[in-house]
Design an enzyme around this catalytic site. Structure first.
Site, mmCIF file in Angstrom:
data_model
loop_
_atom_site.group_PDB
_atom_site.id
_atom_site.type_symbol
_atom_site.label_atom_id
_atom_site.label_comp_id
_atom_site.label_asym_id
_atom_site.label_seq_id
_atom_site.Cartn_x
_atom_site.Cartn_y
_atom_site.Cartn_z
ATOM 1 N NE ARG A 62 11.355 -55.372 -29.024
ATOM 2 C CZ ARG A 62 11.351 -54.183 -29.595
ATOM 3 N NH1 ARG A 62 12.335 -53.831 -30.384
ATOM 4 N NH2 ARG A 62 10.368 -53.361 -29.413
ATOM 5 C CE LYS A 165 15.652 -37.374 -18.544
ATOM 6 N NZ LYS A 165 17.068 -37.279 -18.924
ATOM 7 C CG ASP A 194 14.165 -35.552 -11.921
ATOM 8 O OD1 ASP A 194 15.388 -35.604 -11.663
ATOM 9 O OD2 ASP A 194 13.654 -34.623 -12.569
ATOM 10 C CG HIS A 195 19.332 -39.377 -11.914
ATOM 11 N ND1 HIS A 195 19.101 -38.906 -13.178
ATOM 12 C CD2 HIS A 195 20.594 -39.028 -11.624
ATOM 13 C CE1 HIS A 195 20.187 -38.297 -13.612
ATOM 14 N NE2 HIS A 195 21.120 -38.356 -12.691
ATOM 15 C CE LYS A 199 22.459 -35.987 -9.607
ATOM 16 N NZ LYS A 199 23.654 -36.738 -9.925
ATOM 17 C CD GLU A 233 25.381 -33.657 -18.350
ATOM 18 O OE1 GLU A 233 25.659 -34.820 -18.042
ATOM 19 O OE2 GLU A 233 24.485 -33.352 -19.148
ATOM 20 C CG ASP A 252 19.077 -35.114 -21.640
ATOM 21 O OD1 ASP A 252 18.591 -36.223 -21.339
ATOM 22 O OD2 ASP A 252 20.279 -34.844 -21.481
ATOM 23 C CG HIS A 257 17.701 -33.972 -14.258
ATOM 24 N ND1 HIS A 257 16.894 -35.005 -13.827
ATOM 25 C CD2 HIS A 257 18.536 -34.526 -15.179
ATOM 26 C CE1 HIS A 257 17.243 -36.116 -14.450
ATOM 27 N NE2 HIS A 257 18.224 -35.854 -15.285
ATOM 28 C CE LYS A 353 24.015 -34.327 -22.589
ATOM 29 N NZ LYS A 353 24.313 -35.049 -21.349
HETATM 30 C C1 BG6 Z 1 20.367 -37.777 -17.531
HETATM 31 C C2 BG6 Z 1 20.503 -37.201 -18.915
HETATM 32 O O1 BG6 Z 1 19.039 -37.701 -17.097
HETATM 33 O O2 BG6 Z 1 21.172 -37.052 -16.636
HETATM 34 C C3 BG6 Z 1 21.949 -37.202 -19.358
HETATM 35 O O3 BG6 Z 1 19.724 -37.956 -19.823
HETATM 36 C C4 BG6 Z 1 22.818 -36.527 -18.333
HETATM 37 O O4 BG6 Z 1 22.082 -36.558 -20.620
HETATM 38 C C5 BG6 Z 1 22.549 -37.090 -16.940
HETATM 39 O O5 BG6 Z 1 24.170 -36.722 -18.697
HETATM 40 C C6 BG6 Z 1 23.281 -36.305 -15.881
HETATM 41 O O6 BG6 Z 1 23.175 -36.976 -14.658
HETATM 42 P P1 BG6 Z 1 24.268 -36.798 -13.524
HETATM 43 O O7 BG6 Z 1 23.742 -37.595 -12.384
HETATM 44 O O8 BG6 Z 1 25.564 -37.288 -14.078
HETATM 45 O O9 BG6 Z 1 24.306 -35.329 -13.239
#
Ligand code: BG6
Length: 502
Positions: A62, A165, A194-195, A199, A233, A252, A257, A353
Site C-alpha cells: 500500500r 505464517k 514454515d521457514h 533450515k 531466542e 508464533d 516451527h 523470547k
Molecule cells: C519467526 C517468528 O517465525 O521465527 C519470530 O515470528 C522468531 O518471532 C523467528 O524470532 C525465529 O526464526 P529464526 O530463523 O531466527 O530461528
C-alpha cells in the site's frame, strides 16, 4: 563470481534443474520480511546462478514508492542482510527486472495496473505468464487477493502461491483460509511456509535418520528415554507488539516451527522423498499427538533482566504492549506421540523470547546402559548417551558417549563426537528462504506445510488455549536472560529429569 573455489561436497547442488522463467510478485513488499529475508535470499540465489534465466520481481504494497526508490531500498537491504558480499554486477542484473507497484486491492484500477505491469514484464523478460505470488501479508488480507488472482488467471503459465505464517489464528480461521484457497487452486499450487523446514540442519535430521543404517533401529521407545526440543531466542519482540500481543509464543513458534520439529523427529521413514510421502508421515505424528493436560503446559512472560550482559526491559514495558498483558512469551510442554514407536516416551519442548541465549536444539536422550560393569564411583561423570542436533547456531550434530579417562584405573567420563557444518563443508549454509523460494519455483512442496498438517497443528493449539482461559498466571514470571519460569524446570523434575544445560 563468488564461491568460485571448487568444493566437491557441494556437487549435489548443481544437479538441480533451474526453474522455468517466472515473475515473483511479493504482496507486503514494504514489510521487514521482504527487506531482511526475501530480497537478500533472492540475491544469494542470483550470485549462485540458481534463479530462472528469465525472471522478474514485482513488489506490491500500500505504501507509495517508485520503482527507483524500491530498488534503492532493496539494494541497501542486500548490502546489510545478505550472506554474500555485494557485487554490483549481480545486483544490476537482478534489479533490472525489479518493479514496485502501490496496490490496494479495494481499488480496482490498481489491480489493472498490476496486470499491466505483469504483462509488460512477460514481454520484456520472456517469463511466459508464470507467476509466483508471495503473501507476506496478515491472514485477513489473503482471501481478497487470492480471489482477485484467481479471477484474473490467464490460460498460459503456471501459478504458485507462497503463504507466510501466520496461517490463520486458530483452527477455524485456518480451515476457512484453506477452503478459500481450494476454491481456486489445487493443493500443489499452494506453498505454506514454515521457514524452519528450509533450515539445512532440520533437513539434515532426515538425512541423519534415513540415510544411515545405525540410528533407525534404536530410534524408538525401547532405546530412547526422552526427547528435548528447545527453541530459545535471546531477542525480545523487536517492535512487533501489534502482531505478538495477538499471537504469543504458542502461535508464533509452538504452532508451527516447534511442532514441525517434533514431526520430523518422530515421523516414520517415508517411502520416498516426494512431497506427499514426507507430509503423509508428518501428519500421522501430528494426529498422534495427545493433547497435554493443563499441568503439562507451562507458560511464562519475561520481566526485566540482563541478556548477554545488556539490561533489557520486561515484556509489559515493550512499546505497544498492554501494561497488564497476559500474552505468553514462553511455553514449555510435555508431549506424547501416541503410537507404537513412541508410546510413553515424553517429548519435552520449550520455546521463548529473552532467554539466556539463542539456541535451537533437538536432544535425543538414550536410556542408560543396562549394566555398566564399573563401580559407581568410576562412572561418576558419565551421563546417558545423547544425540544432540544443533539446529542453530554452531550447526552440527554431537553424540555424547562415555570414554575412559587416560591413566590408571577405569574412570569413565562423558565426551562428545562432533560433526560441525563449518568444518565439514566449506561453503556457508544457505538461508532457509533461499531453499524455500527456489523449491516453490520448481514446484516442489516437500518442505512446505500441507493443509491437513496446519489444521492438526491448530487443533492442538486451540485445545491448549482453551484451558488457558480458565486461569491467570501471575506474569511476569521469569527474568530476561534466564531459562524461563521455575515451573518449566519443575515439569521435568517431577519426572526425575532436567533440561539440558550446555
Ligand atoms: C519467526 C517468528 O517465525 O521465527 C519470530 O515470528 C522468531 O518471532 C523467528 O524470532 C525465529 O526464526 P529464526 O530463523 O531466527 O530461528
Amino acid at each position: 563470481m563468488a564461491a568460485a573455489e571448487h568444493n566437491p561436497l557441494l556437487d549435489g547442488l548443481r544437479l538441480r534443474r533451474r526453474p522455468d522463467g517466472c515473475i515473483l510478485v511479493i504482496f507486503g513488499a514494504s514489510g521487514d520480511l521482504t527487506s531482511k529475508k526475501l530480497i537478500p535470499a533472492l540475491y544469494s540465489l542470483a550470485v549462485r546462478q540458481l534463479l530462472p534465466e528469465h525472471f522478474g520481481i514485482v513488489g506490491a504494497a500500500r505504501t507509495e514508492e517508485s520503482d527507483d526508490q524500491f530498488r534503492e531500498r532493496m539494494k541497501q537491504a542486500v548490502q546489510e542482510h545478505a550472506r554474500d558480499e555485494f557485487e554490483q554486477e549481480v545486483w544490476d542484473e537482478l534489479a533490472a527486472g525489479m518493479h514496485y507497484i502501490t496496490l490496494d486491492f479495494a481499488d480496482d484500477k490498481r489491480e489493472n495496473k498490476l496486470r499491466d505491469v505483469l504483462t509488460k514484464l512477460d514481454e520484456e523478460r520472456g517469463t511466459g505468464g508464470n507467476r509466483v505470488y508471495y503473501f507476506a501479508v496478515p491472514p485477513s488480507a489473503i482471501g481478497t487477493i487470492v480471489d482477485e488472482i484467481a479471477a484474473r488467471r490467464v490460460a498460459e503459465g503456471w501459478i504458485r502461491l507462497i503463504i507466510e505464517k501466520p496461517f490463520g489464528h486458530d483452527l477455524q480461521s485456518a480451515r476457512d483460509l484453506n477452503t478459500r484457497l481450494k476454491e481456486h487452486f489445487a493443493e500443489n499450487e499452494v506453498f505454506r511456509i514454515d521457514h524452519y523446514l528450509g533450515k539445512e540442519t532440520v533437513q539434515n535430521m532426515l538425512a541423519l535418520r534415513f540415510a544411515n543404517g545405525i540410528f533407525e533401529p534404536i530410534w524408538n521407545r525401547q532405546f530412547i528415554d526422552h526427547v528435548q526440543i528447545t527453541v530459545a531466542e535471546s531477542i525480545g519482540i523487536e517492535g512487533r507488539a501489534g502482531y505478538y500481543e495477538q499471537a504469543g509464543a504458542i502461535r508464533d513458534i509452538f504452532q508451527n516451527h516447534l511442532l514441525q520439529l517434533v514431526a520430523i523427529t518422530a515421523m516414520e521413514p517415508p517411502i520416498d522423498f516426494t512431497a506427499d510421502s514426507v507430509r503423509n508421515e508428518k501428519v500421522k505424528v501430528l494426529k498422534a499427538l495427545q493433547t497435554p493436560g493443563p499441568k503439562h503446559v507451562i507458560r511464562g512472560q519475561y520481566g526485566a533482566g540482563f541478556v548477554e550482559g545488556e539490561e533489557v526491559r520486561g515484556y509489559r514495558e515493550e512499546e505497544g504492549v498492554a501494561p497488564a498483558s497476559m500474552t505468553e512469551t514462553f511455553v514449555a510442554a510435555k508431549l506424547y506421540v501416541d503410537n507404537w514407536r513412541w508410546a510413553d516416551t515424553p517429548f519435552y519442548v520449550r520455546m521463548g523470547k529473552r532467554l539466556a541465549r539463542r539456541e535451537t536444539t533437538i536432544a535425543i536422550q538414550f536410556k542408560r546402559a543396562p549394566h555398566p560393569p564399573f563401580e559407581d564411583a568410576a562412572a561418576e561423570g558419565l551421563r546417558p548417551n545423547v544425540l544432540l542436533i544443533h539446529v542453530q547456531p554452531n550447526e552440527g550434530v554431537s553424540l555424547a558417549i562415555g570414554a575412559k579417562v587416560p591413566g590408571q584405573g577405569m574412570t569413565i567420563r562423558t565426551v562428545h563426537m562432533d560433526f560441525l557444518y563449518g568444518g565439514a563443508f566449506r561453503e556457508g549454509l544457505p538461508e532457509a528462504y533461499e531453499r524455500l523460494i527456489l523449491d516453490a519455483m520448481l514446484g516442489d512442496a516437500t518442505l512446505f506445510t500441507r493443509s491437513d498438517e496446519i489444521e492438526e497443528q491448530w487443533a492442538l493449539v486451540d485445545a491448549i488455549v482453551a484451558f488457558w482461559q480458565r486461569d491467570r498466571p501471575s506474569f511476569p514470571n521469569y527474568a530476561s536472560g534466564t531459562w524461563g519460569p521455575a515451573t518449566s524446570d519443575e515439569l521435568l523434575h517431577r519426572d526425575g529429569r532436567s533440561w539440558r544445560r550446555h
